[in-house]
Design a protein around this motif. Structure first.
Motif, PDB file in Angstrom:
ATOM      1  N   TYR A   1      22.351 -43.003 -12.638  1.00 43.52           N
ATOM      2  CA  TYR A   1      21.169 -43.577 -11.979  1.00 43.52           C
ATOM      3  C   TYR A   1      21.552 -44.230 -10.661  1.00 43.52           C
ATOM      4  O   TYR A   1      22.736 -44.444 -10.371  1.00 43.52           O
ATOM      5  CB  TYR A   1      20.481 -44.587 -12.900  1.00 43.52           C
ATOM      6  CG  TYR A   1      21.169 -45.937 -12.994  1.00 43.52           C
ATOM      7  CD1 TYR A   1      20.684 -47.053 -12.301  1.00 43.52           C
ATOM      8  CD2 TYR A   1      22.304 -46.119 -13.788  1.00 43.52           C
ATOM      9  CE1 TYR A   1      21.313 -48.284 -12.382  1.00 43.52           C
ATOM     10  CE2 TYR A   1      22.930 -47.345 -13.884  1.00 43.52           C
ATOM     11  CZ  TYR A   1      22.442 -48.425 -13.168  1.00 43.52           C
ATOM     12  OH  TYR A   1      23.065 -49.647 -13.246  1.00 43.52           O
TER      13      TYR A   1
ATOM     14  N   ALA B   1      10.817 -46.080 -12.203  1.00 45.35           N
ATOM     15  CA  ALA B   1      10.601 -46.107 -13.656  1.00 45.35           C
ATOM     16  C   ALA B   1      11.885 -45.889 -14.444  1.00 45.35           C
ATOM     17  O   ALA B   1      11.992 -46.359 -15.585  1.00 45.35           O
ATOM     18  CB  ALA B   1       9.553 -45.067 -14.044  1.00 45.35           C
ATOM     19  N   GLU B   2      12.854 -45.174 -13.887  1.00 44.99           N
ATOM     20  CA  GLU B   2      14.098 -44.980 -14.624  1.00 44.99           C
ATOM     21  C   GLU B   2      14.841 -46.302 -14.782  1.00 44.99           C
ATOM     22  O   GLU B   2      15.362 -46.607 -15.868  1.00 44.99           O
ATOM     23  CB  GLU B   2      14.989 -43.957 -13.925  1.00 44.99           C
ATOM     24  CG  GLU B   2      16.262 -43.672 -14.710  1.00 44.99           C
ATOM     25  CD  GLU B   2      17.034 -42.464 -14.209  1.00 44.99           C
ATOM     26  OE1 GLU B   2      17.257 -41.530 -14.997  1.00 44.99           O
ATOM     27  OE2 GLU B   2      17.398 -42.466 -13.017  1.00 44.99           O
TER      28      GLU B   2
ATOM     29  N   THR C   1      13.061 -48.269 -17.332  1.00 45.86           N
ATOM     30  CA  THR C   1      13.405 -47.740 -18.663  1.00 45.86           C
ATOM     31  C   THR C   1      14.739 -48.312 -19.134  1.00 45.86           C
ATOM     32  O   THR C   1      14.891 -48.695 -20.300  1.00 45.86           O
ATOM     33  CB  THR C   1      13.483 -46.203 -18.618  1.00 45.86           C
ATOM     34  OG1 THR C   1      12.220 -45.678 -18.215  1.00 45.86           O
ATOM     35  CG2 THR C   1      13.849 -45.626 -19.979  1.00 45.86           C
TER      36      THR C   1
ATOM     37  N   HIS D   1      11.229 -38.777 -10.052  1.00 43.50           N
ATOM     38  CA  HIS D   1      11.276 -40.211 -10.321  1.00 43.50           C
ATOM     39  C   HIS D   1      10.300 -40.984  -9.436  1.00 43.50           C
ATOM     40  O   HIS D   1       9.720 -41.982  -9.866  1.00 43.50           O
ATOM     41  CB  HIS D   1      12.695 -40.743 -10.128  1.00 43.50           C
ATOM     42  CG  HIS D   1      13.624 -40.390 -11.244  1.00 43.50           C
ATOM     43  ND1 HIS D   1      13.397 -40.755 -12.540  1.00 43.50           N
ATOM     44  CD2 HIS D   1      14.788 -39.677 -11.250  1.00 43.50           C
ATOM     45  CE1 HIS D   1      14.374 -40.304 -13.315  1.00 43.50           C
ATOM     46  NE2 HIS D   1      15.226 -39.639 -12.554  1.00 43.50           N
TER      47      HIS D   1
ATOM     48  N   TYR E   1      13.371 -38.367 -23.334  1.00 41.06           N
ATOM     49  CA  TYR E   1      13.766 -39.222 -22.213  1.00 41.06           C
ATOM     50  C   TYR E   1      12.662 -39.271 -21.168  1.00 41.06           C
ATOM     51  O   TYR E   1      12.341 -40.342 -20.635  1.00 41.06           O
ATOM     52  CB  TYR E   1      15.070 -38.724 -21.599  1.00 41.06           C
ATOM     53  CG  TYR E   1      15.596 -39.627 -20.503  1.00 41.06           C
ATOM     54  CD1 TYR E   1      15.702 -41.003 -20.700  1.00 41.06           C
ATOM     55  CD2 TYR E   1      15.968 -39.119 -19.260  1.00 41.06           C
ATOM     56  CE1 TYR E   1      16.174 -41.844 -19.705  1.00 41.06           C
ATOM     57  CE2 TYR E   1      16.440 -39.945 -18.253  1.00 41.06           C
ATOM     58  CZ  TYR E   1      16.542 -41.303 -18.489  1.00 41.06           C
ATOM     59  OH  TYR E   1      16.997 -42.134 -17.494  1.00 41.06           O
TER      60      TYR E   1
ATOM     61  N   ILE F   1      10.468 -42.565 -19.810  1.00 38.23           N
ATOM     62  CA  ILE F   1      10.190 -42.886 -18.410  1.00 38.23           C
ATOM     63  C   ILE F   1       8.683 -42.946 -18.172  1.00 38.23           C
ATOM     64  O   ILE F   1       8.179 -43.808 -17.444  1.00 38.23           O
ATOM     65  CB  ILE F   1      10.866 -41.860 -17.477  1.00 38.23           C
ATOM     66  CG1 ILE F   1      12.392 -41.962 -17.598  1.00 38.23           C
ATOM     67  CG2 ILE F   1      10.435 -42.056 -16.028  1.00 38.23           C
ATOM     68  CD1 ILE F   1      13.150 -40.885 -16.847  1.00 38.23           C
TER      69      ILE F   1
ATOM     70  N   TRP G   1       4.708 -43.837  -8.140  1.00 36.53           N
ATOM     71  CA  TRP G   1       5.175 -43.556  -9.490  1.00 36.53           C
ATOM     72  C   TRP G   1       4.220 -42.542 -10.115  1.00 36.53           C
ATOM     73  O   TRP G   1       3.020 -42.796 -10.220  1.00 36.53           O
ATOM     74  CB  TRP G   1       5.181 -44.826 -10.321  1.00 36.53           C
ATOM     75  CG  TRP G   1       6.047 -45.955  -9.836  1.00 36.53           C
ATOM     76  CD1 TRP G   1       6.229 -46.370  -8.545  1.00 36.53           C
ATOM     77  CD2 TRP G   1       6.821 -46.840 -10.650  1.00 36.53           C
ATOM     78  NE1 TRP G   1       7.062 -47.450  -8.506  1.00 36.53           N
ATOM     79  CE2 TRP G   1       7.443 -47.768  -9.782  1.00 36.53           C
ATOM     80  CE3 TRP G   1       7.043 -46.938 -12.021  1.00 36.53           C
ATOM     81  CZ2 TRP G   1       8.277 -48.780 -10.256  1.00 36.53           C
ATOM     82  CZ3 TRP G   1       7.866 -47.946 -12.493  1.00 36.53           C
ATOM     83  CH2 TRP G   1       8.488 -48.851 -11.619  1.00 36.53           C
TER      84      TRP G   1
END
Length: 362
Positions: free
Chosen positions: A60, A66-67, A70, A131, A259, A263, A301
């Motif tokens: 990352y 948002a990742e 998360t 993302h 996953y 997210i 987003w």
């Protein structure tokens, strides 16, 4: 041919207006109950089963999206307590590409430009998520001491940028729009941390970069010359994308969908309670909750449902417009001499692993 650039400009402003309206409504509704952090999503493909990895290595970047939310909320750790989930921080998409080649990560965040060149160079990955769409969070900042007030003042100046990044693409595009030859500007290859140090020493006149480095440069007597949002409004689109190792996607498609669902839950949490989301993000990016909310709002987003539309990633049966954006980005980098050639559009369509967003939205 689908005109993504024209549609994006309309969609960009529409989504930005919706997000701004939602923020006003949420702030005004102070008597309403505060939203709670989302729970880990249910297994997105429980009916279909699927293998689960023993470890999951996430490359990352410290970007207020948002990742990172998360990560802070621990959604995947809650969902998969027996999986060794490793969060590995990288400074730029170039470093993520290197880690992908070496097999050091399973998924990673890269800008649309590093993704476009990575696909052109046949790196072993596919795009599985968007993302964020980049807006004011990436900008060309210049020092007050530099005397730079317009793009026309850049020739002869020292401007730093991470080579091969979205900001590198934006800088070259901005120069191209103004008819300025890049060789007339002293463009220096610097990672964000090195750029900030050079800025503080007075070694550079400006830098095209993202938050939180951008915020810190602005605090140290900086001025914004042009932003990625302004470039997007002229059709120069950049985004932060998630890429997944091709073998990992083939072996663990259901896990990858989970996953994406995690997210997606973080996106919903941000939209429902941006203040609470900013408090969580602030712990990750080194800014105050108030500053974090400002830079979070500078990104768009997207939910999994939005990403599965024709405007973005699309679905396995109907690939979206992102493939064309990546193709166009690669062609520009060929023109700039950054890569020798770009493949046909079919290569970029094949590099879209849009099954995860399509399944996560359902």
């Amino acid at each position: 041919m689908f005109n993504f650039k024209r549609l994006f400009r309309r969609h960009f402003n529409f989504l930005l207006g919706l997000l701004s309206m939602a923020l006003v409504i949420l702030l005004a509704a102070c008597t309403q109950p505060t939203a709670t952090a989302p729970e880990a999503p249910d297994d997105a493909a429980a009916a279909g089963g699927g293998a689960t990895p023993t470890e999951f290595r996430i490359g990352y970047q410290v970007i207020p999206n948002a990742e990172v939310l998360t990560k802070n909320l621990g959604l995947m750790e809650e969902k998969y307590p027996d999986v060794d989930i490793q969060w590995l921080s990288f400074d730029s998409g170039r470093d993520v590409n290197t880690a992908m080649v070496s097999g050091g990560i399973d998924v990673g965040l890269v800008g649309s430009v590093p993704a476009s060149t990575g696909i052109a160079q046949k790196l072993p990955y596919q795009v599985y998520i968007i993302h964020d769409i980049i807006g004011d969070n990436e900008a060309l900042a210049v020092t007050s001491a530099s005397g730079i007030t317009t793009m026309a003042d850049l020739p002869g100046k020292k401007i730093a940028v991470p080579f091969g990044s979205t900001t590198h693409f934006s800088l070259l595009s901005a120069l191209d729009q103004e008819g300025i030859n890049p060789t007339d500007v002293q463009i220096l290859d610097m990672q964000p941390q090195d750029m900030l140090a050079a800025w503080q020493r007075g070694d550079i006149d400006g830098g095209f970069v993202w938050h939180p480095t951008l915020s810190k440069m602005m605090e140290a007597d900086g001025n914004i010359l042009i932003t990625a949002k302004q470039l997007a409004e002229t059709g120069i689109i950049t985004a932060d994308l998630g890429v997944v190792n091709t073998d990992f996607a083939a072996q663990y498609p259901d896990f990858l969908t989970d996953y994406v669902a995690a997210i997606d839950a973080a996106v919903a949490f941000y939209r429902e309670d941006p203040t609470a989301a900013s408090e969580a993000i602030s712990e990750e990016i080194g800014l105050s909750p108030e500053e974090s909310l400002v830079v979070m709002d500078e990104l768009i987003w997207l939910s999994a449902e939005e990403q599965a539309s024709a405007d973005y990633l699309g679905t396995p049966d109907a690939p979206g417009a992102m493939a064309q954006v990546l193709k166009d980005s690669a062609e520009f980098m060929v023109e700039q001499g950054a890569i020798p050639s770009a493949p046909e559009l079919t290569a970029y369509k094949d590099a879209m692993f849009n099954k995860a967003v399509a399944d996560a939205k359902s």
